[in-house]
Design an enzyme around this catalytic site. Sequence first.
Site, PDB file in Angstrom:
ATOM      1  N   SER A 272       0.895  -1.203   0.099  1.00 24.47           N
ATOM      2  CA  SER A 272      -0.191   0.061   0.001  1.00 24.47           C
ATOM      3  C   SER A 272       0.923   1.289   0.107  1.00 24.47           C
ATOM      4  CB  SER A 272      -0.954   0.024   1.498  1.00 24.47           C
ATOM      5  OG  SER A 272       0.054   0.382   2.402  1.00 24.47           O
ATOM      6  N   ASP A 273       0.195   2.437  -0.256  1.00 28.81           N
ATOM      7  CA  ASP A 273       1.027   3.598  -0.082  1.00 28.81           C
ATOM      8  C   ASP A 273       0.997   3.917   1.453  1.00 28.81           C
ATOM      9  OD1 ASP A 273       1.626   6.585  -2.054  1.00 28.81           O
ATOM     10  OD2 ASP A 273       2.403   5.860  -0.246  1.00 28.81           O
ATOM     11  N   TRP A 274       1.568   4.927   1.975  1.00 23.89           N
ATOM     12  CA  TRP A 274       1.692   5.314   3.292  1.00 23.89           C
ATOM     13  C   TRP A 274       0.400   5.412   3.933  1.00 23.89           C
ATOM     14  CZ3 TRP A 274       6.411   6.328   5.903  1.00 23.89           C
ATOM     15  CH2 TRP A 274       6.230   6.271   7.011  1.00 23.89           C
ATOM     16  N   ASP A 275      -0.188   4.459   4.706  1.00 25.80           N
ATOM     17  CA  ASP A 275      -1.332   4.614   5.548  1.00 25.80           C
ATOM     18  C   ASP A 275      -2.558   4.442   4.756  1.00 25.80           C
ATOM     19  OD1 ASP A 275      -2.866   6.829   8.162  1.00 25.80           O
ATOM     20  OD2 ASP A 275      -2.760   4.441   7.958  1.00 25.80           O
TER      21      ASP A 275
END
Length: 743
Positions: A272-275
């Site tokens: 995933s991307d950050w969070d």
Amino acid sequence: MTKTMSVLDRTQEETGPESEDDFVRALLSKMSLEDKIGQLQQVDASGDTISDALRDAVRAGKIGAIINQVDPSVCDAFQKIAVEESPHGIPLLIGRDVIHGFKTIFPIPLGQAATWNPELIEACARVSAEEASAAGVNWTFSPMIDISRDARWGRIAESFGEDPFLTATLGASMIRGYQGEDLSAPNTIAACAKHFVGYGASESGRDYDTTNIPLNELHNIYLPPFKAAADAGVATFMTSFGDIDGVPASGNEYILKNVLRESWQYDGLVVSDWDSVRQLSVHGLTDGDRNAAKEAVSAGVDMEMAGSAYAAHLADLVADGEIDLSRVNELTENVLRLKFRLGLFSAPYARPEACTLPCAQEKLDLAKQAAIESTVLLENKGGLLPLDASRMNRVAVIGPMSDQPYEQLGTWIFDGDEALSQTPLAAFRASLPAHVQLDYVQTLETTRARDTDDFEAAKLAATNADIAFVFLGEESILSGEAHSRADINLPGAQSALLEQLSATGTPVVCVIMAGRPLTISDVVENSDAVLFAWHGGTMSGPALYELIFGLASPSGRLPVTFPKMVGQIPIYYNHKSTGRPASDNQITHIDDIEVGAKQTSFGMTAFHLDAGFRPLFPFGFGLSYGKIVYDDLQLDRHQISPNESIRISARITNCGKYAASETAQLYIRDVAASVTRPVRELKSFQKIHLQPGETETVVFELTERDLAFYRRNKSVGTEPGEFQVWVGANADAGLTARFVLEA
Ligand code: GLC
């Protein structure tokens, strides 16, 4: 570092050498659900030491990857805990954004794209991988291959621009540079195709904003670079933050399962991307972390970056039967497989001995070459450039980007060594002949400054000089993630400064350093020569000196369209015809409208009353010091059947007095099809070098594959009919001919 028996050694001792799948399955069979979930976590490990909480989590096998740790001793300390103390001794992935260099900084990717030089980009990525792996990094979150048509978007700086073919070609080169021939070698790192998919279509260029991408555009424009990345063997993908037609990428089963896994048969890791997993609830796709985790796992996000939804809820989701254990096994296998391919089970530690010294001279030389080839000559009135330094007596160096070692490195340079960055002022002072007097007036403290107190000093310096070299642009903070601009003029009082310098009558060479296309019609008007250098990296200064004084020849070509004004955006070359395409006799300024003009007096077509329809500079544009002439376009046939290819050639001559590089571009247009097709599509290019008077014939081969597209029936293929073809210097030029693809 004492070498204990690694997991691979232990396993191979028990069962002998085995395949990747055997190893992964054997290891998975020993893991508990908690162990598996631990592998799906990537946590932020920035800082000088390992916190007790992180130490305990790694020791308990609750972490599969860390991010933002680049001290090799700390990275090794993390690995030692994982390998020697965790339940199965599984080493960590160690990720970092190595976007356009690690210690040695190359031009921003949008600048590298302007080189149109795949081999050069591969070499730059190779150096970046060497320097990063020496620090303990084994995974970079690069290349960013989002098609970017909107100069307001801050992350256009990280992209390769607006074209699917150029982006696909250069993205694959960068991947080869990072991953080398052997991903388990000590100086290679896993690459990451990001941000899957369509991030660059964010509404109004506002970062993280909504994207509405119809299937036709998704498959014909935004997906091709990612397919090329998968075909190039990219080890990982990263999901975009974006909402794609109502389903954000990190929960989007269509792109992650139907396209990536089923259609492309991709077997790498998806992070995933950050969070961005938790953010599925912020988008409004889910109502809380538990359902966000469920959506992301179901869609196919293997690893959660900098979030805790998986750690908090996966075990319960399995226990409650909402997620099948087999799904968690698949995600865990993708993580273990990447670690196996990286060779981490047998060699988990940083290997600085395998990498040459950061910023060694040959790396700085490469950085200079990249900065040279990325710079685009946009204007050269009267052939002012190249200049003969020996004939100079006094020069002025003026402007807020003349001497900014940090700013010229550009966005995403966490680890760049500013102390090594050589600015234009430093290069001019070091290289100009001793008899030349140099007067330097920074004039504006920053590119955003509006204090004009030093304008008189700057004008005096210009008045006294043979030539005024003016360095303007954007500080690096004005582009990059979350840094979109609604106005893309030069910030601050830079335009006013340039106008006043121009009025002195001294010839002006203006260099723009920026992270995006800017609306610079005024710069072109008020300068005798304009070089667009992007953020050129560590060696930007020496590169610009060599270009201006003819030690190198400008060869950069725009990878993105430059609008006249921000209101024209989106504006890109591979647009659709519309039913009423504009023509060049349209007015381009409302002052040209006669009083009482009748409603239909300007033609009813697709243009702006105050801008016309053409950009300031088209995709593929760039001048050289040569005088380049194309002629003798030849097609070896004018009808081809589906399994045949067509050979297209053109002759290119340098009629000028200076050597020059030329990037010949091949475009096609599918004149009529089951869905409307762009007025032009780049299908190939060749960069050639011509001495004065030299002629070279470029030859291109088009096959059916080059003519294929995502059709109305939702399949990829060709359709019979007429095609137009161009060979030329940019998307608005070229020799043209037609051929027919038979049924
Ligand atoms: C950022 C970016 C992504 C980057 C990641 C790790 O938010 O969107 O491109 O790789 O987080 O820094």
